[in-house]
Design an enzyme around this catalytic site. Sequence first.
Site, PDB file in Angstrom:
ATOM      1  N   THR A  18       0.403  -0.991   0.055  1.00 49.72           N
ATOM      2  CA  THR A  18      -0.228  -0.114   0.128  1.00 49.72           C
ATOM      3  C   THR A  18       0.318   1.178   0.301  1.00 49.72           C
ATOM      4  OG1 THR A  18      -1.713  -1.088   0.822  1.00 49.72           O
ATOM      5  CG2 THR A  18      -1.786   0.923   1.096  1.00 49.72           C
ATOM      6  N   TYR A  31      -8.050   0.778  -4.306  1.00 50.97           N
ATOM      7  CA  TYR A  31      -6.721   1.166  -4.760  1.00 50.97           C
ATOM      8  C   TYR A  31      -5.441   0.281  -4.790  1.00 50.97           C
ATOM      9  CZ  TYR A  31      -5.047  -0.541  -0.523  1.00 50.97           C
ATOM     10  OH  TYR A  31      -3.623  -1.605   0.958  1.00 50.97           O
ATOM     11  N   THR A  97       1.887  -4.118   4.498  1.00 47.98           N
ATOM     12  CA  THR A  97       2.113  -4.331   5.758  1.00 47.98           C
ATOM     13  C   THR A  97       1.267  -5.926   6.095  1.00 47.98           C
ATOM     14  OG1 THR A  97       0.086  -3.062   6.202  1.00 47.98           O
ATOM     15  CG2 THR A  97       1.269  -2.138   6.692  1.00 47.98           C
ATOM     16  N   ASP A  98       0.254  -6.069   5.757  1.00 49.70           N
ATOM     17  CA  ASP A  98      -0.225  -7.887   5.659  1.00 49.70           C
ATOM     18  C   ASP A  98       0.827  -8.825   6.364  1.00 49.70           C
ATOM     19  OD1 ASP A  98      -2.432  -6.185   4.885  1.00 49.70           O
ATOM     20  OD2 ASP A  98      -3.286  -7.484   3.102  1.00 49.70           O
ATOM     21  N   LYS A 170       0.453  -7.588  12.890  1.00 52.08           N
ATOM     22  CA  LYS A 170      -0.674  -6.336  12.355  1.00 52.08           C
ATOM     23  C   LYS A 170      -1.871  -6.687  13.184  1.00 52.08           C
ATOM     24  CE  LYS A 170      -2.789  -4.314   8.206  1.00 52.08           C
ATOM     25  NZ  LYS A 170      -2.988  -4.370   6.642  1.00 52.08           N
ATOM     26  N   GLU A 291      -2.629 -27.557  30.009  1.00 52.51           N
ATOM     27  CA  GLU A 291      -3.560 -28.398  29.613  1.00 52.51           C
ATOM     28  C   GLU A 291      -3.681 -29.306  28.241  1.00 52.51           C
ATOM     29  OE1 GLU A 291      -8.173 -26.966  29.505  1.00 52.51           O
ATOM     30  OE2 GLU A 291      -6.657 -25.338  29.456  1.00 52.51           O
TER      31      GLU A 291
HETATM   32  C1  SIN Z   1      -0.589  -2.903   3.118  1.00 51.46           C
HETATM   33  O1  SIN Z   1      -0.060  -2.211   2.536  1.00 51.46           O
HETATM   34  O2  SIN Z   1      -0.717  -1.923   4.093  1.00 51.46           O
HETATM   35  C2  SIN Z   1      -2.008  -4.289   2.856  1.00 51.46           C
HETATM   36  C3  SIN Z   1      -1.925  -3.984   1.818  1.00 51.46           C
HETATM   37  C4  SIN Z   1      -0.496  -5.066   1.872  1.00 51.46           C
HETATM   38  O3  SIN Z   1       0.018  -5.567   2.619  1.00 51.46           O
HETATM   39  O4  SIN Z   1       0.224  -5.139  -0.111  1.00 51.46           O
END
Ligand code: SIN
Length: 334
Positions: A18, A31, A97-98, A170, A291
């Site tokens: 992103t 996007y 970020t994923d 995340k 457990e």
């Molecule tokens: C992001 O970058 O925030 C989401 C999409 C991705 O991980 O490429």
Amino acid sequence: MNNSNLRPRLRLLATGGTIAGAQTSGDGRGYTAGAFSIADLVAAVPQIAALAELTVEQVARIGSQDMNEGVWRQLAGRAQAALDDPGIAGVVITHGTDTMEETGYFLNLVLKTAKPVVLVGAMRPATAISADGPMNLYNAVAVAAAPESAGRGVLVVANDEIHFAREVAKTNTTQVGTFKSPNRGLAGLIHSGRLHYFGPTVRRHTAASEFAPLAAGGLPRVDIVYAHAGMGRELIDAAVSAGARGVVIAGVGDGNMPAAALAACTAAARAGVAVVRSSRTGGGLVERNIEVDDDAAGFVSAEELNPQKARVLLMLGLGRTREAGALQELFRVY
Ligand code: SIN
């Protein structure tokens, strides 16, 4: 000596995400990740030139949902080549970020370096109102350029925070403060390029790690199976039938699962498949023999690693050993 000679030289490796995304609709929601090149991203933050001299390389142009072992190998190879260059002071990697926490932890385990390696992304596309990418990129370059960032393992920078790649997760689908380090907390803070570190990471990483970036052969298949109320054994059996050499259970609570799933895991472990119990809770650690009788079943507990990070360590660990006790030791050390 002119000013440019005083700036550290950094290599910037781009993979998309992103941070390089462009909106496709007027309402600002849709996007395409990775639409902008790394040259475009750097050009948008001219202030970076005062921090470091950058050489840039586009390694991939993908949303990080498509990150995989092939890109990891390529990325690790390009990062290691840069880090081995005595003229390069550190590496910055732009990334979605994923799955950043998985790539970051993988690199933390395989790169052989004490130089700073910093992953950076953004939650808002580059064309969004108040895009977070430019400041995140500026801060990531400042972190990679700082001598005090050396020897801390791979770092993740976003939202004025510095995280250890091992600790970060995340935690939110859309908000800019998505990254948290739930168990051990932040590596530090960064405000407009000024760094404040809180402490070192305690687990083994990078130069001290036993894992090589480009080990011969591919990584073994390791699947994650998510536990829930009413869970049966079918998905665990399916993973084993599909050829998984390891299964990570995203367990309920303390890495737990219903009796049917436990029976399937016990059978899998007896058949030589590594079974790691992690937790779907997002925090805390999974201890042995609370457990579940891990000793009797031949299971491994993920300790602090969430399921997706446990998968990374298990894939690398299975290249060294298939013995549950030796795998457990890796989860204690890394
Ligand atoms: C992001 O970058 O925030 C989401 C999409 C991705 O991980 O490429």
